[in-house]
Motif scaffolding. Structure first.
Motif, mmCIF file in Angstrom:
data_model
loop_
_atom_site.group_PDB
_atom_site.id
_atom_site.type_symbol
_atom_site.label_atom_id
_atom_site.label_comp_id
_atom_site.label_asym_id
_atom_site.label_seq_id
_atom_site.Cartn_x
_atom_site.Cartn_y
_atom_site.Cartn_z
ATOM 1 N N HIS A 238 0.835 -1.202 0.000
ATOM 2 C CA HIS A 238 0.000 0.000 0.000
ATOM 3 C C HIS A 238 0.870 1.253 0.000
ATOM 4 N N SER A 239 1.983 1.220 0.743
ATOM 5 C CA SER A 239 2.852 2.400 0.844
ATOM 6 C C SER A 239 3.545 2.722 -0.477
ATOM 7 N N VAL A 240 3.750 1.690 -1.320
ATOM 8 C CA VAL A 240 4.404 1.933 -2.617
ATOM 9 C C VAL A 240 3.395 1.893 -3.764
ATOM 10 N N LYS A 241 2.105 1.903 -3.409
ATOM 11 C CA LYS A 241 1.011 1.988 -4.375
ATOM 12 C C LYS A 241 1.001 0.815 -5.359
ATOM 13 N N ILE A 242 1.145 -0.393 -4.803
ATOM 14 C CA ILE A 242 1.041 -1.631 -5.566
ATOM 15 C C ILE A 242 -0.075 -2.460 -4.951
ATOM 16 N N ALA A 243 -0.895 -3.083 -5.790
ATOM 17 C CA ALA A 243 -2.033 -3.862 -5.303
ATOM 18 C C ALA A 243 -1.570 -4.982 -4.375
ATOM 19 N N ASP A 244 -2.329 -5.196 -3.289
ATOM 20 C CA ASP A 244 -2.011 -6.240 -2.320
ATOM 21 C C ASP A 244 -2.536 -7.585 -2.825
ATOM 22 N N THR A 245 -1.623 -8.444 -3.287
ATOM 23 C CA THR A 245 -2.007 -9.767 -3.796
ATOM 24 C C THR A 245 -1.338 -10.876 -2.971
ATOM 25 N N ALA A 246 -0.973 -10.557 -1.729
ATOM 26 C CA ALA A 246 -0.310 -11.542 -0.868
ATOM 27 C C ALA A 246 -1.316 -12.573 -0.366
ATOM 28 N N GLN A 247 -0.875 -13.836 -0.336
ATOM 29 C CA GLN A 247 -1.716 -14.935 0.139
ATOM 30 C C GLN A 247 -0.882 -15.857 1.019
ATOM 31 N N ILE A 248 -1.556 -16.572 1.922
ATOM 32 C CA ILE A 248 -0.868 -17.585 2.732
ATOM 33 C C ILE A 248 -1.054 -18.932 2.040
ATOM 34 N N SER A 249 0.074 -19.629 1.789
ATOM 35 C CA SER A 249 0.011 -20.889 1.047
ATOM 36 C C SER A 249 1.160 -21.795 1.454
ATOM 37 N N ASP A 250 0.846 -23.019 1.866
ATOM 38 C CA ASP A 250 1.849 -24.051 2.174
ATOM 39 C C ASP A 250 2.896 -23.579 3.183
ATOM 40 N N GLY A 251 2.463 -22.844 4.189
ATOM 41 C CA GLY A 251 3.386 -22.420 5.237
ATOM 42 C C GLY A 251 4.194 -21.189 4.903
ATOM 43 N N TYR A 252 3.878 -20.519 3.807
ATOM 44 C CA TYR A 252 4.575 -19.300 3.400
ATOM 45 C C TYR A 252 3.555 -18.206 3.111
ATOM 46 N N VAL A 253 4.056 -16.976 3.016
ATOM 47 C CA VAL A 253 3.275 -15.890 2.423
ATOM 48 C C VAL A 253 3.786 -15.730 0.999
ATOM 49 N N ARG A 254 2.889 -15.807 0.046
ATOM 50 C CA ARG A 254 3.286 -15.667 -1.357
ATOM 51 C C ARG A 254 2.668 -14.403 -1.935
ATOM 52 N N LEU A 255 3.503 -13.647 -2.610
ATOM 53 C CA LEU A 255 3.075 -12.395 -3.235
ATOM 54 C C LEU A 255 3.102 -12.579 -4.744
ATOM 55 N N TYR A 256 1.984 -12.307 -5.416
ATOM 56 C CA TYR A 256 1.880 -12.453 -6.870
ATOM 57 C C TYR A 256 1.887 -11.068 -7.502
ATOM 58 N N THR A 257 2.904 -10.826 -8.341
ATOM 59 C CA THR A 257 3.044 -9.491 -8.924
ATOM 60 C C THR A 257 3.639 -9.594 -10.324
ATOM 61 N N THR A 258 4.180 -8.490 -10.839
ATOM 62 C CA THR A 258 4.781 -8.462 -12.176
ATOM 63 C C THR A 258 6.262 -8.129 -12.078
ATOM 64 N N TYR A 259 6.962 -8.364 -13.175
ATOM 65 C CA TYR A 259 8.399 -8.073 -13.220
ATOM 66 C C TYR A 259 8.649 -6.580 -13.021
ATOM 67 N N GLY A 260 7.778 -5.741 -13.591
ATOM 68 C CA GLY A 260 7.942 -4.299 -13.433
ATOM 69 C C GLY A 260 7.866 -3.891 -11.975
ATOM 70 N N HIS A 261 6.897 -4.460 -11.224
ATOM 71 C CA HIS A 261 6.774 -4.147 -9.802
ATOM 72 C C HIS A 261 7.949 -4.722 -9.008
ATOM 73 N N PHE A 262 8.401 -5.923 -9.386
ATOM 74 C CA PHE A 262 9.581 -6.506 -8.727
ATOM 75 C C PHE A 262 10.786 -5.580 -8.856
ATOM 76 N N MET A 263 10.988 -5.028 -10.052
ATOM 77 C CA MET A 263 12.134 -4.139 -10.266
ATOM 78 C C MET A 263 12.009 -2.864 -9.432
ATOM 79 N N ARG A 264 10.785 -2.393 -9.236
ATOM 80 C CA ARG A 264 10.573 -1.231 -8.369
ATOM 81 C C ARG A 264 10.912 -1.565 -6.923
ATOM 82 N N ILE A 265 10.430 -2.708 -6.458
ATOM 83 C CA ILE A 265 10.609 -3.093 -5.058
ATOM 84 C C ILE A 265 12.068 -3.385 -4.737
#
Length: 437
Positions: A238-265
């Motif tokens: 939210h602080s970097v203005k990217i949609a929150d797509t985080a989910q809990i799965s198989d004992g982890y938190v998984r974030l689903y995003t794009t390469y462009g957002h990954f490069m920003r982060i």
């Protein structure tokens, strides 16, 4: 969506861009940013950086006038190059069509900024203030003043300039001038090249990326800890203005995003700001694995692999694996170690000869190249492999036993005391690069 191009140019070049604007309209939209002085370029660039996909700048010196600390490498810039051949052709045309012209009474500002033209300066007017100032803005001011002063003092019969923003002043003072400009074909080619580059970048930035996150406290994360981690990830997004797509799965938190957002982060895969944010709230070791792929399934697999790399690292860290199985990390600085899970055949063969793990060898080689030396201490190897100095010494001893290293003793950085022991890796050159067979 159409590509938006910012065209930074003097008014004198506008007719070229206007001539092809209609032709390019199906592919891109021009935003004209006209300048009357080099000093305006940085402000124009910054004011439009967030509203265009790329910039076309008419001339190398105009590009050089931008404060380089302001440049955003994610926004492409293409330059309409100052073509020396156009200057030579224009001078040849003058000599043929005006045989009575005294070339020593021609002032060519272009000649003072093109290295390959310096040998011809002796044939041009020797008058005028020197323009070898290290200050680009001062250089431009001197050249414009030379045009006007030499003309008014009747020391030249003609000025030749490559700088379109000089034209209004030359006209104002009645200076007879010729403006050297790129051809229309050059302009079209430059526009086409940047459109292709931006198109590729846009496609690349839409590739799937998954982040696999966990917190290590000596035992598996509880449901409450995972919920807390997910909430923190959401607050960061939210602080970097990217949609929150985080989910809990198989004992982890998984974030689903794009390469462009990954490069920003991750500041272009160098420094993971998400990791820094989480460390401010979590006492345990934060492990993040990033993976990319053409589909989220492949990205998810690579994220899990990258998380395993993070788990093998001593502290909180973030690793990334791309489609080619190239591993980058830890993403904590501008210098990161890179290696491949698959491995180069030559490196695989070398690792087998030495009897050490292929990935450990790749990490050592990457670290050496990053440090630009083939001489590493046991502390260096311990740092890059995230292990104890004793463990690093065992690996270095294996390399030494295979005759791929020789020990040297050196003092560095004017340190006091006895010289330190270094291991010179014989399969790397002095800059730490792999020696080709």
């Amino acid at each position: 969506m159409k590509i938006k191009l910012g065209i930074i140019t003097p008014e004198t070049h506008m007719d070229y861009f206007r001539a092809i604007e209609e032709e390019m309209r199906p592919l891109c939209q021009f935003r004209f940013l006209t300048i009357s002085s080099f000093r305006e370029t940085t402000d124009l660039y910054l004011q439009n950086l967030d509203s265009v996909d790329g910039f076309v700048i008419s001339g190398r010196m105009l590009y050089e006038s931008i404060d380089k600390d302001c440049l955003d490498e994610k926004v492409p810039i293409h330059i309409l190059q100052d073509n020396e051949n156009l200057l030579y052709r224009e001078l040849f045309r003058l000599l043929v069509t005006k045989p009575g012209l005294d070339i020593s009474r021609v002032y060519v500002d272009y000649a003072y900024v093109i290295d390959s033209f310096r040998e011809f300066q002796q044939y041009l007017t020797p008058e005028g203030k020197p323009v070898d100032s290290g200050d680009l803005f001062k250089q431009a001011e001197i050249m414009l003043d030379n045009h006007i002063t030499l003309w008014e003092n009747k020391k030249i019969d003609l000025s030749i300039t490559a700088f379109g923003h000089f034209v209004p002043e030359l006209q104002k003072h009645g200076v007879r001038y010729i403006l050297i400009r790129p051809t229309l074909e050059d302009v079209k080619e430059t526009i086409s090249e940047i459109i292709n580059e931006i198109t590729i970048l846009k496609l690349k930035n839409q590739r799937a990326v998954v982040a696999c996150l966990s917190v290590h406290n000596g035992q598996p994360s509880s449901a409450e800890q995972l919920q807390e981690l997910k909430a923190l990830v959401g607050r960061f997004l939210h602080s970097v203005k990217i949609a929150d797509t985080a989910q809990i799965s198989d004992g982890y938190v998984r974030l689903y995003t794009t390469y462009g957002h990954f490069m920003r982060i991750t500041a272009n895969a160098h420094n993971c700001t998400l990791l820094e944010y989480l460390e401010g709230f979590i006492s345990g070791k934060v492990k993040i694995g990033w993976g990319t792929g053409h589909e989220y399934f492949q990205a998810n697999v690579n994220a899990t692999k990258a998380h395993r790399q993070a788990e093998a690292y001593a502290g909180s860290c973030s690793f990334f694996i791309n489609e080619e199985q190239k591993v980058i990390g830890p993403l904590r600085s501008m210098n990161v170690i890179q290696f491949s899970e698959q491995g180069d055949p030559d490196i695989l063969a070398l690792a087998k000869k030495i009897g050490i793990n292929n990935i450990n060898l790749q990490r050592i080689m990457s670290y050496a190249e990053m440090m630009r030396t083939n001489k590493l201490s046991s502390e260096d190897v311990a740092e890059c492999l995230s292990m104890t100095t004793r463990g690093a010494n065992r690996i270095l001893n294996k390399i030494e036993e295979s005759n791929y290293v020789q020990t040297v003793f050196e003092k560095r950085d004017n340190t006091k005391g006895r010289p330190k022991k270094y291991y010179e890796l014989l399969f790397l050159d002095k800059e730490g690069r792999k020696i080709s067979k």
